[in-house]
Design an enzyme around this catalytic site. Structure first.
Site, PDB file in Angstrom:
ATOM      1  NE  ARG A   1      -1.749  11.727  -4.112  1.00  0.00           N
ATOM      2  CZ  ARG A   1      -0.821  10.918  -3.584  1.00  0.00           C
ATOM      3  NH1 ARG A   1      -0.904  10.575  -2.299  1.00  0.00           N
ATOM      4  NH2 ARG A   1       0.175  10.468  -4.316  1.00  0.00           N
TER       5      ARG A   1
ATOM      6  CB  SER B   1       2.354  13.330   5.304  1.00  0.00           C
ATOM      7  OG  SER B   1       3.186  12.589   6.143  1.00  0.00           O
TER       8      SER B   1
ATOM      9  CD  GLU C   1       0.489   9.826   2.040  1.00  0.00           C
ATOM     10  OE1 GLU C   1       1.263  10.782   2.160  1.00  0.00           O
ATOM     11  OE2 GLU C   1       0.847   8.661   1.738  1.00  0.00           O
TER      12      GLU C   1
ATOM     13  NE  ARG D   1       7.549  13.373  -3.691  1.00  0.00           N
ATOM     14  CZ  ARG D   1       6.659  13.671  -2.746  1.00  0.00           C
ATOM     15  NH1 ARG D   1       5.613  12.901  -2.559  1.00  0.00           N
ATOM     16  NH2 ARG D   1       6.812  14.750  -2.004  1.00  0.00           N
TER      17      ARG D   1
ATOM     18  NE  ARG E   1       1.926   6.177  -6.600  1.00  0.00           N
ATOM     19  CZ  ARG E   1       2.060   6.252  -5.268  1.00  0.00           C
ATOM     20  NH1 ARG E   1       3.055   6.953  -4.772  1.00  0.00           N
ATOM     21  NH2 ARG E   1       1.231   5.635  -4.463  1.00  0.00           N
TER      22      ARG E   1
END
Length: 430
Positions: free
Chosen positions: A391, A353, A350, A261, A276
């Protein structure tokens, strides 16, 4: 993608969804362009019918020997061909504009989706687990990683640039362990594990709803018409593109894959550590089911439950939030995020999801099933992050750290870590 007829009948609802998701598309303009397209298409068909009729008459006249009248009709045919050429050129331009606007139209949102502008407006649904209280100076995951020689960010940056890292020793083992635990959990719940392409064609990203709005988040392989996926959701859903599938029982797919990403627009945010990064690993779960709202809602609760089960196995405190309109993607009908407690942030971050897309993704990807009467209908699709690493290593290291600097390994991970109960600080030699 929404059906144009449905968009016409629910234009205001669709525009509200677009505004809420901050997607720059004017539904009225789309409908006006589509009206123009339909008129031009009708005009084109009328001219073609007229030309075909004249051509047939020319043939009859030629056979009967009336060449003079046939020549006159040929002049009319040439004029019709010129008109057709102009109309078709205009139709092509209008069709291109309709298509461009239609690709931007978002999915509508569920009635219970909260309205809001950003993740700050997401609504907490529940909290599970107790956040730790440290009676000593707790370290963050970067400090812990350096102490235990698990993480090397400077050398990662040297190799790959910003937002890069190296996992080594027990750091890599933990990274692999959480993925295998998640995969084993999904196997227990009836998912089929798959190894899938991570370089995909542009149409797969369009059809799964990641393009055009998320194009800046995806790495392109220039000159190849190939893109690196940010989630295996893309190839998992595309596996059944342009097919009619049997969904008497929901199709459950899972993949453990590397993901990429670009993180465009995140400059200056979460720059420390592993939160991130550009390259990471995910275990993704995808469900394709019958187009029944009640069933896909049940599936949403189920896949969210799988992610929660994993966090409970990792003995991590977390909360579940209902994602608001402004924090949702173009393709999503309803979404939950799971945020895990990260002591160094003093907040939940977070980590998972879950999304229900209804038939938006399947319509784009042309994934259909037959209903009880044998009629074709577009399926519903759902997806969820079972785990994303590195993460997840942030809360795993930080929540389980001990006063002596060691890190407790949750019982569920120990079989994947050679039975070790703790990561012990290596001896320092002066």
């Amino acid at each position: 993608m929404l059906e144009m007829k449905w968009i016409r009948e629910h234009a205001q609802e669709v525009q509200v969804a677009a505004d809420g998701k901050r997607i720059d598309v004017n539904i009225r303009e789309l409908l006006e362009r589509d009206d123009e397209r339909r008129l031009l298409l009708q005009e084109t068909e009328e001219r073609r019918r007229e030309r075909n009729t004249l051509s047939a008459n020319i043939g009859r006249l030629m056979q009967s020997g009336d060449r003079e009248q046939a020549v006159g009709l040929r002049t009319q045919v040439r004029e019709l061909n010129e008109q057709l050429e102009q109309i078709e050129a205009k139709l092509a331009i209008v069709q291109e504009e309709v298509t461009r606007l239609q690709w931007l139209v978002p999915n509508v949102v569920s009635p219970d989706t909260p309205m809001g502008a950003s993740d700050e407006d997401n609504v907490e649904l529940r909290r599970v687990g107790e956040t730790p209280m440290f009676d000593y100076a707790a370290r963050d995951h970067v400090e812990l990683g350096e102490l235990h020689d698990l993480i090397d960010i400077p050398r990662g940056v040297k190799i790959g640039g910003t937002r890069s890292y190296v996992l080594k020793g027990a750091g890599l083992l933990l990274h692999r362990a959480v993925q295998q635990l998640a995969l084993d959990l999904l196997l227990k719940h009836g998912f089929t594990p798959m190894e899938v392409p991570l370089m995909v064609r542009e149409n797969t990203l369009l059809n799964t709803g990641f393009f055009p709005t998320g194009r800046d988040q995806v790495y392109e392989l220039e000159g190849e018409n190939k893109w690196l996926v940010g989630t295996s959701e893309v190839p998992l859903v595309s596996y059944y593109a342009d097919e009619i599938v049997d969904v008497k029982e929901p199709i459950k797919l899972a993949a453990a894959s590397t993901c990429f990403r670009s993180e465009v627009g995140s400059g200056g945010r979460d720059v420390r550590g592993l939160y991130r990064v550009h390259q990471f690993a995910k275990v993704e779960q995808v469900i394709i089911c019958a187009p029944a709202a009640e069933q896909s809602e049940r599936m949403l609760q189920e896949i969210t439950g799988h992610a929660e089960e994993l966090l409970q196995l990792l003995e991590l405190p977390y909360r579940v939030v209902a994602v608001c309109t402004g924090d949702m993607s173009q393709k999503t009908y309803k979404q939950y995020d799971i945020e895990t407690w990260m002591p160094s942030r003093g907040a939940y971050g977070e980590t998972h999801s879950s999304s229900n897309l209804h038939d938006f993704q399947a319509r784009r990807s042309n994934i259909r099933c037959r209903d009880a009467e044998g009629k074709l209908a577009y399926c519903h699709t759902l997806n969820n992050t079972a785990v994303a690493s590195p993460r997840i290593l942030i809360p795993l290291l930080e929540n389980h750290q001990q006063s002596d600097g060691s890190i407790r390994i949750p019982a569920a991970l120990r079989p994947y870590m050679g039975g070790a109960e703790y990561l012990i600080l290596p001896e320092r030699h002066e």
